[in-house]
Design a protein around this motif. Structure first.
Motif, PDB file in Angstrom:
ATOM      1  N   GLY A  91      -4.330   5.131   5.071  1.00 28.01           N
ATOM      2  CA  GLY A  91      -4.072   4.557   6.389  1.00 28.01           C
ATOM      3  C   GLY A  91      -5.340   4.227   7.145  1.00 28.01           C
ATOM      4  N   CYS A  94      -6.898   1.072   5.828  1.00 29.82           N
ATOM      5  CA  CYS A  94      -6.219  -0.127   6.353  1.00 29.82           C
ATOM      6  C   CYS A  94      -6.819  -0.532   7.694  1.00 29.82           C
ATOM      7  CB  CYS A  94      -4.727   0.133   6.499  1.00 29.82           C
ATOM      8  SG  CYS A  94      -3.817   0.274   4.946  1.00 29.82           S
ATOM      9  N   ALA A  97     -10.344  -1.849   7.187  1.00 28.13           N
ATOM     10  CA  ALA A  97     -10.330  -3.211   6.644  1.00 28.13           C
ATOM     11  C   ALA A  97     -10.106  -4.233   7.748  1.00 28.13           C
ATOM     12  CB  ALA A  97      -9.238  -3.330   5.580  1.00 28.13           C
ATOM     13  N   SER A  98      -9.235  -3.914   8.695  1.00 24.49           N
ATOM     14  CA  SER A  98      -9.001  -4.813   9.814  1.00 24.49           C
ATOM     15  C   SER A  98     -10.227  -4.906  10.726  1.00 24.49           C
ATOM     16  CB  SER A  98      -7.780  -4.340  10.615  1.00 24.49           C
ATOM     17  OG  SER A  98      -7.503  -5.214  11.677  1.00 24.49           O
ATOM     18  N   THR A 354      -6.570  -4.993  16.688  1.00 25.93           N
ATOM     19  CA  THR A 354      -7.258  -3.923  15.955  1.00 25.93           C
ATOM     20  C   THR A 354      -7.727  -2.823  16.900  1.00 25.93           C
ATOM     21  OG1 THR A 354      -8.006  -5.537  14.302  1.00 25.93           O
ATOM     22  CG2 THR A 354      -9.141  -3.423  14.371  1.00 25.93           C
ATOM     23  N   GLY A 396      -1.165   1.850   9.448  1.00 23.58           N
ATOM     24  CA  GLY A 396      -1.728   1.025   8.384  1.00 23.58           C
ATOM     25  C   GLY A 396      -0.709   0.072   7.799  1.00 23.58           C
ATOM     26  N   PHE A 397       0.525   0.543   7.655  1.00 16.13           N
ATOM     27  CA  PHE A 397       1.601  -0.316   7.147  1.00 16.13           C
ATOM     28  C   PHE A 397       1.890  -1.472   8.098  1.00 16.13           C
ATOM     29  CE2 PHE A 397       6.204  -1.192   7.149  1.00 16.13           C
ATOM     30  CZ  PHE A 397       6.339  -1.720   5.859  1.00 16.13           C
ATOM     31  N   PHE A 400      -0.102  -4.702   7.813  1.00 15.33           N
ATOM     32  CA  PHE A 400       0.296  -5.668   6.788  1.00 15.33           C
ATOM     33  C   PHE A 400       1.425  -6.583   7.272  1.00 15.33           C
ATOM     34  CE2 PHE A 400      -1.602  -2.329   4.122  1.00 15.33           C
ATOM     35  CZ  PHE A 400      -2.398  -3.093   3.286  1.00 15.33           C
ATOM     36  N   ILE A 432      -4.185  -7.901   7.797  1.00 20.00           N
ATOM     37  CA  ILE A 432      -4.924  -7.621   6.566  1.00 20.00           C
ATOM     38  C   ILE A 432      -4.029  -7.924   5.376  1.00 20.00           C
ATOM     39  CG2 ILE A 432      -6.409  -5.848   7.586  1.00 20.00           C
ATOM     40  CD1 ILE A 432      -4.608  -3.730   6.309  1.00 20.00           C
ATOM     41  N   TRP A 434      -3.485  -7.220   0.948  1.00 18.08           N
ATOM     42  CA  TRP A 434      -3.733  -6.151  -0.020  1.00 18.08           C
ATOM     43  C   TRP A 434      -5.138  -6.258  -0.613  1.00 18.08           C
ATOM     44  CZ3 TRP A 434      -1.583  -1.691  -0.765  1.00 18.08           C
ATOM     45  CH2 TRP A 434      -1.896  -0.961  -1.919  1.00 18.08           C
ATOM     46  N   ASP A 436      -7.813  -7.203   1.018  1.00 20.04           N
ATOM     47  CA  ASP A 436      -8.710  -6.598   2.004  1.00 20.04           C
ATOM     48  C   ASP A 436      -8.696  -5.074   1.880  1.00 20.04           C
ATOM     49  OD1 ASP A 436      -9.242  -9.127   3.063  1.00 20.04           O
ATOM     50  OD2 ASP A 436      -7.510  -9.022   4.397  1.00 20.04           O
ATOM     51  N   PHE A 437      -7.498  -4.521   1.709  1.00 17.91           N
ATOM     52  CA  PHE A 437      -7.384  -3.068   1.563  1.00 17.91           C
ATOM     53  C   PHE A 437      -8.030  -2.598   0.265  1.00 17.91           C
ATOM     54  CE2 PHE A 437      -4.893   0.253  -0.585  1.00 17.91           C
ATOM     55  CZ  PHE A 437      -5.131   1.318   0.266  1.00 17.91           C
TER      56      PHE A 437
END
Length: 605
Positions: A91, A94, A97-98, A354, A396-397, A400, A432, A434, A436-437
């Motif tokens: 998480g 994620c 990454a953002s 973000t 984190g979910f 996406f 983001i 996948w 990116d993650f």
């Protein structure tokens, strides 16, 4: 000589083969679960310390040796490789990454440096503060890799203006003088003309006297300017050394503040919660309250140490906040930083989203079980089902799913750039992807942490941890602070040559057994050891941030050893101060807790 060279070339392969074979008599002569577990532990530890095989690959050794020696079933070992902290890390990655995708980290770093100013002392402190803040949430390695190019651009500006200063006796200007404003305008016009000329003729890549490059160079882009140019003065070289080293030390300090700040904190949290499931004392809030004062004290002491070592003890000259008179290089450095910040433009919608997620995740972590008041988990009927990983994975979910474009039409939509064509093709493109993650997810660390959990489970089931504890009974005469100090010094010395996660994974079960045997609160030794394992700052191989900073060529190994030794002593001193003062009432360290007593009694049976 040829034979010696061949042996040296194949030393890792020889070590991989010979270590298991040479230790094989241990489980064969003493066929018991303790000796079999010790065999697996020693082989894995040697592989980790020597790095004869990749750390992730070495962490898989318990997965096949434990079942072969009958220590743990294969299904039991497999369950140790994916824990609650793995979801917590996913998480956080994620969110990281953002942050990196939408350049929020760059905006934060430049803004904090702008506030600090261009005086050498304040510039170093500004970079350290922004590095500490970013390293709380991002990995130490990615934070260093992000901040160093910005610092390198500022350092190159100092070098270039230093050459100009050496040819000009007048090195100071009055910012309120009208003539200086004219000179600045002339310099800017020269810079623009020179940049246009360089576009037509790229062969003339020379560091001009008054040049102020606008774009931040990536490390591999500017090797000649960075490595081949001579420093105008020794003081310029000292500034470069001080700023470079301050970033790697600040990244290490920032990683101490949060449970997710570095992988060693996650390893400690998971192993502690597995070994003492009844101890509900380690969470995001309690760790933050304990470690934040440590980081702030270390930040100031480290800054003072580096300043005295490289810039001298005249803090009034290097840290003055007066804006009346500034040197040429300070003006141009400030101008450079402002230009880079202006390039980012106004804050964008994805940056706002973000930032909201960043604040929301932090608030939910703090308020889950703050301790002094009921947390939001008390709203649910069933207790103990929700952890920090629940919040981390949920947010984190959502990253996406949430579109990266505003869901409502903007009045300035006609001003969109050509760079937004890809987003126009997919108006529902998420914050983001996948990819990116996956680009940031440290799977090697996940497997390494899982290998540590597997080793700890094997030590617990086989009884090896209790056997180690009995061997350490002669230390029962030492006071708790002396045991903790010895553990800190030992761990900080070993981690200079071995990876931090591997070192901590090996020492945690030993220190836990030692604490139980001596009837010391396990947190009294485990928390300081966890923090001191991050102080591998004396060599480039100590940790990845050290290697990144060393690759820029401003510092030598002797500089890292000299500065890192002082930082290491500062870290051990501050951690010992914390565990003996505010750590005692926070974690009730003066008493042997019931959850540790229950674990000790259960283990003896």
């Amino acid at each position: 000589m040829d034979l010696i060279k061949k042996i040296w070339t194949a030393r890792k392969l020889i070590l991989v083969v010979m270590i298991p074979l040479s230790l094989l008599p241990l489980p064969l002569i003493h066929p018991c679960s303790e000796s079999s577990c010790a065999y697996v532990l020693i082989v894995t530890a040697v592989y980790w310390v020597s790095e004869a095989v990749p750390l992730g690959a070495a962490a898989l050794v318990p997965a096949f040796l434990y079942p072969m020696f009958g220590v743990l079933k294969s299904s039991e070992v497999a369950s140790e490789y994916f824990k609650d902290t793995t979801l917590l890390l996913m998480g956080v990655i994620c969110l990281a990454a953002s942050i990196e995708k939408w350049n929020l980290h760059k905006r934060i770093a430049l803004r904090m440096v702008m506030i600090a100013g261009a005086k050498p002392g304040m510039l170093v402190l500004g970079f350290m503060c922004c590095t500490v803040f970013l390293s709380m949430w991002l990995s130490n390695t990615s934070t260093t890799a992000m901040v160093m190019p910005i610092a390198e651009a500022v350092l190159q500006q100092l070098i270039c203006t230093g050459i100009a200063d050496s040819l000009d006796d007048s090195v100071t200007v009055d910012t309120q003088d009208e003539e200086s404003d004219k000179e600045e305008n002339e310099e800017l016009s020269k810079n623009h003309l020179e940049l246009l000329d360089r576009k037509h003729n790229e062969k003339h890549e020379v560091c001009m006297l008054n040049e102020a490059p606008i774009s931040i160079p990536a490390p591999p882009k500017k090797p000649k300017i960075r490595r081949d140019s001579l420093y105008p003065t020794k003081r310029d070289h000292m500034i470069c050394k001080c700023l470079s080293l301050s970033i790697t030390y600040a990244a290490t300090i920032g990683g101490l503040i949060t449970i997710t700040g570095t992988s060693t904190n996650l390893i400690f949290a998971e192993q502690f919660n597995n070994r003492y499931p009844e101890a509900k004392v380690i969470n995001f809030g309690t760790w933050f309250i304990f470690s934040l004062p440590i980081a702030l004290i270390m930040l100031m002491l480290t800054w003072i140490w580096l300043h005295c070592l490289f810039l001298g003890c005249n803090f009034r000259e290097t840290c003055s906040l007066s804006k009346k008179r500034k040197t040429r290089r300070e003006l141009l450095s400030e101008k450079r930083i402002h230009e880079e910040y202006q390039k980012l433009g106004p804050i964008s919608y994805p940056e706002v989203v973000t930032g909201i997620f960043f604040i929301l995740m932090t608030v939910l972590w703090f308020t889950r079980e703050p301790g002094f008041v009921p947390g939001w988990t008390s709203l649910f009927e069933k207790k103990g089902y929700r952890t920090d990983a629940t919040v981390s994975v949920l947010l984190g979910f959502l990253l996406f799913l949430i579109p990266a474009r505003k869901p409502w039409p903007s009045a300035f939509s006609s001003e969109s750039d050509d760079d937004d064509d890809e987003e126009e093709e997919d108006p529902l493109a998420p914050m983001i992807t996948w990819k990116d993650f996956q680009r940031l997810m440290p799977w090697e660390i996940v497997i390494l942490v899982g290998g540590g959990y597997a080793l700890a489970a094997g030590c617990k089931v086989s009884g090896l941890s209790m056997w180690i504890g009995r061997q350490l009974e002669p230390m029962s005469g030492l006071p708790p602070w002396a045991v903790t100090l010895l553990a800190c010094l030992l761990v900080s010395a070993v981690t200079e040559f071995a990876s931090n996660p591997a070192t901590l994974t090996v020492f945690l079960p030993i220190l836990s057994a030692l604490s139980e045997t001596l009837h010391i609160n396990p947190l009294h030794t485990l928390i300081p050891a966890t923090m001191c394992v991050s102080f591998g700052v004396m060599l480039p191989v100590g940790n990845p941030p050290n290697a990144i900073v060393f690759s820029y060529g401003h510092v030598q190994i002797s500089d890292m050893v000299k500065a890192g030794f002082g930082v290491n002593l500062i870290g051990v001193f501050v951690v010992m101060l914390a565990i003996m003062t505010w750590g005692e009432p926070l974690f009730h360290l003066s008493e042997f807790p019931t959850w540790a007593l229950m674990r000790n009694v259960t283990g003896s049976f």
